[in-house]
Enzyme design. Structure first.
Site, PDB file in Angstrom:
ATOM      1  N   ASP A  77       0.797  -1.226   0.000  1.00  0.00           N
ATOM      2  CA  ASP A  77       0.000   0.000   0.000  1.00  0.00           C
ATOM      3  C   ASP A  77       0.824   1.268   0.000  1.00  0.00           C
ATOM      4  O   ASP A  77       0.467   2.258  -0.615  1.00  0.00           O
ATOM      5  CB  ASP A  77      -0.953   0.014   1.203  1.00  0.00           C
ATOM      6  N   TYR A 229      -5.797   1.054   9.038  1.00  0.00           N
ATOM      7  CA  TYR A 229      -6.895   1.406   8.126  1.00  0.00           C
ATOM      8  C   TYR A 229      -8.230   1.125   8.797  1.00  0.00           C
ATOM      9  O   TYR A 229      -9.014   0.287   8.346  1.00  0.00           O
ATOM     10  CB  TYR A 229      -6.758   0.651   6.801  1.00  0.00           C
ATOM     11  N   GLU A 474       5.994   9.668   3.294  1.00  0.00           N
ATOM     12  CA  GLU A 474       5.575   8.340   2.865  1.00  0.00           C
ATOM     13  C   GLU A 474       4.579   8.448   1.713  1.00  0.00           C
ATOM     14  O   GLU A 474       3.621   9.211   1.786  1.00  0.00           O
ATOM     15  CB  GLU A 474       4.939   7.554   4.015  1.00  0.00           C
TER      16      GLU A 474
END
Length: 619
Positions: A77, A229, A474
């Site tokens: 991800d 998440y 990031e």
């Protein structure tokens, strides 16, 4: 803080006074190319022969094995080595939506094939992750053990346990988003691979039924995802989102009426949002339903769909600063939602603003906000301003796309890019050793993470390019996915077609007549084959991308290869330039084993360059 804000505000006002002096002219095609390339750096599994990000290697080859299922493939991800299902599915949905709306523009840019390959890399994995109608694997690896280590994916020693939802452990948000991804992708592949498109649609049907029948939040079932998440918005938005995509993919009125019947109960007609992303889908589904309404497809649901559209337009007005409840912006004009990875909200909002601008153009109407009327061109101009900010038109003159422009982040919070490529140095990087040697290293990444959109600046346009500043440095796949469509639109224009009608994704074909591929006569024991892989037109010139393969036809190892490339008028990748002006093998391959090949590429506006072998050594 107040003084800092006033200084930044003054700077912003100066920018507004003299925009031409500070703003750059951006190459949106180049940005599109790079943004798609980023997805190849995020690949997990067995990398294909046409992999363009050469510093990556195979990884996660036993994913799912301990659970008795094949879960090899998919995408990491962000800067870690975990495969999280919810953001991955959202990434696939948004890449697909970009292609559905702007596939023609991508074809013009020469990037449609790469964009479709990026979608298929995701859907191939999602198919594996859905082995039974009411079973869906939503995570491989876990963030806690993964974040304890700093290892490139090719070396990872962390847990690769897989986590799933089923009828006893539901996850309507995860299943709904994955249904949306499958349905959207089925549209992308309808012309190119009808059989594959039908497979995707079958999975979409099953996943929607699973999500709707067995309701619950996925992070209550996959609890290891909560820290990373968490589904804050719940699953109601994903149920509507999935229904909207299934209607768009099938034209089946069941899903259209589902949106009508459940608009109030599931929040589609009630929530006015000021964000859109992997968690909160309301603004996205409201935009889609508004398109259905403007395209005269409501079929008895007009009154309810009008409420969806009202909320969609509230989102647009809030982004523009013309609502009673506007989104926050930095002094430099960037949409600001939160310090941690704020650019995810900027790219997703920019996409909705862009498509809605084209919907309004096709409907021949303007946007009415509480603070005035907005034309479609003004809506698009604001979306463009957000993209331009990301690409460098900001108070820091920093590009937040890695590899675009001259001033971009060099210390990205990303395991793979921050550690020397396994092809350069195959020595094992240990779990904690990676932190000591590579994470703490105050230098540029050894591998360029081309096209990655990082987290971005804070509320005052400040940014610290430091590897440990994960909130700002990031990247994430869902930062890039919505940007594909916007960049294609900005590069190639509107296209002159009605965006409210079904737009057929074009067949991939060359944009100009290409020189024929040629086989160069063998240079001793090394065969040389050239071929043209793509072409495009920019500023009146036709550019060609050539691929050259060198094959060792002997039964011995070849070393010290000296390669001559004459009549080359552009950049070349995949070889090492020597002091004498010729080329050698790439840094990650000091020899060419018997029967093996290497590939390099170059781009220029002429016929194929003259490639030959000057010398080599047999061992």
């Amino acid at each position: 803080m107040e003084r800092l804000y006033s200084i930044a505000t003054t700077l912003f006002l100066l920018i507004g006074i003299v925009p031409l002096a500070l703003a750059g002219v951006h190459d949106y095609r180049q940005a599109l190319t790079k943004s798609i390339l980023f997805f190849e750096a995020q690949r997990s599994g067995y990398l294909p022969g046409n992999q363009r990000v050469k510093w990556r290697g195979h990884s996660g080859l036993k994913d799912g094995k301990v659970n008795g299922v094949d879960l090899v493939g998919g995408y990491y991800d962000a800067g870690d080595n975990v495969k999280f299902g919810l953001p991955m599915a959202f990434t696939v949905t948004m890449m697909s939506w970009s292609i559905i709306e702007y596939g023609k523009q991508m074809a013009t840019s020469g990037e449609l094939g790469h964009a479709m390959a990026a979608v298929k890399w995701g859907t191939d994995y999602l198919i594996k992750a859905h082995p039974q109608p009411n079973v869906l694997y939503g995570e491989v690896g876990d963030g806690n053990t993964d974040h304890y280590c700093w290892q490139r994916p090719e070396d990872m020693t962390t847990s690769r346990n897989a986590y799933r939802i089923d009828q006893n452990h539901p996850g309507s948000d995860l299943a709904g988003e994955t249904a949306a991804a499958m349905a959207a992708a089925s549209i992308v592949f309808r012309r190119y691979n009808p059989a594959y498109s039908k497979v995707l649609l079958t999975h979409a049907y099953q996943l929607f039924d699973f999500a709707d029948k067995y309701r619950g939040k996925y992070d209550s079932s996959i609890t290891v995802a909560q820290k990373y998440y968490r589904s804050v918005s719940g699953y109601a938005d994903e149920l509507l989102w999935a229904a909207a995509w299934l209607y768009k993919a099938t034209g089946n009125r069941y899903y259209l009426n589902y949106l009508g019947r459940n608009g109030d109960a599931l929040g589609g007609t009630g929530w006015s949002m000021n964000e859109f992303g992997w968690d909160v889908k309301y603004a996205g589904v409201q935009t889609l339903v508004a398109k259905f309404l403007m395209g005269r497809k409501a079929r008895g649901n007009g009154a309810v769909f009008g409420k969806y559209q009202e909320k969609a337009e509230n989102f647009m007005c809030a982004c523009l600063g013309k609502s009673s409840r506007n989104v926050q912006k930095t002094p430099g004009g960037l949409i600001f939602r939160q310090r941690w990875n704020n650019l995810q909200f900027v790219t997703s909002a920019s996409f909705l603003l862009t498509v809605y601008s084209d919907y309004l153009t096709s409907a021949q109407r303007n946007l009415r906000c509480s603070s005035g009327t907005v034309t479609p061109s003004q809506l698009l101009a604001f979306a463009k301003s957000q993209v331009d900010y990301i690409l460098g038109d900001n108070p820091r003159a920093t590009s937040y796309m890695v590899g675009y422009g001259n001033n971009y982040p060099r210390q990205v919070h990303h395991r793979g890019s921050s550690i020397v490529s396994i092809k350069v140095n195959p020595s094992f990087v240990s779990c904690r050793g990676g932190y000591a040697t590579w994470y703490s290293r105050k230098a540029s990444d050894p591998n360029l993470l081309t096209g990655a959109i990082v987290g971005g600046p804070d509320a005052y346009d400040n940014f610290a390019d430091q590897r440990d500043n994960f909130q700002q440095t990031e990247p994430a796949t869902y930062n890039n996915a919505p940007l594909l469509g916007v960049l294609a639109r900005l590069h190639a224009g509107h296209g002159g077609y009605n965006q409210l009608l079904s737009v057929e994704i074009p067949l991939i074909k060359p944009t100009a007549a290409q020189p024929k591929a040629e086989v160069t006569p063998s240079s001793g024991l090394i065969a040389i084959t050239q071929k043209t892989t793509s072409s495009w037109v920019a500023k009146g010139k036709t550019y060609y991308r050539y691929s050259v393969t060198l094959t060792n036809k002997s039964n011995k190892i070849i070393k010290k290869v000296n390669i001559s490339v004459k009549k080359l008028y552009g950049p070349l990748w995949g070889l090492t330039k020597t002091a004498r002006g010729s080329y050698g093998l790439p840094t990650w391959s000091s020899s060419l084993p018997a029967g093996k090949s290497i590939e390099f590429v170059y781009i220029h506006t002429a016929s194929p360059a003259k490639v030959s072998i000057s010398s080599y050594t047999l061992t």
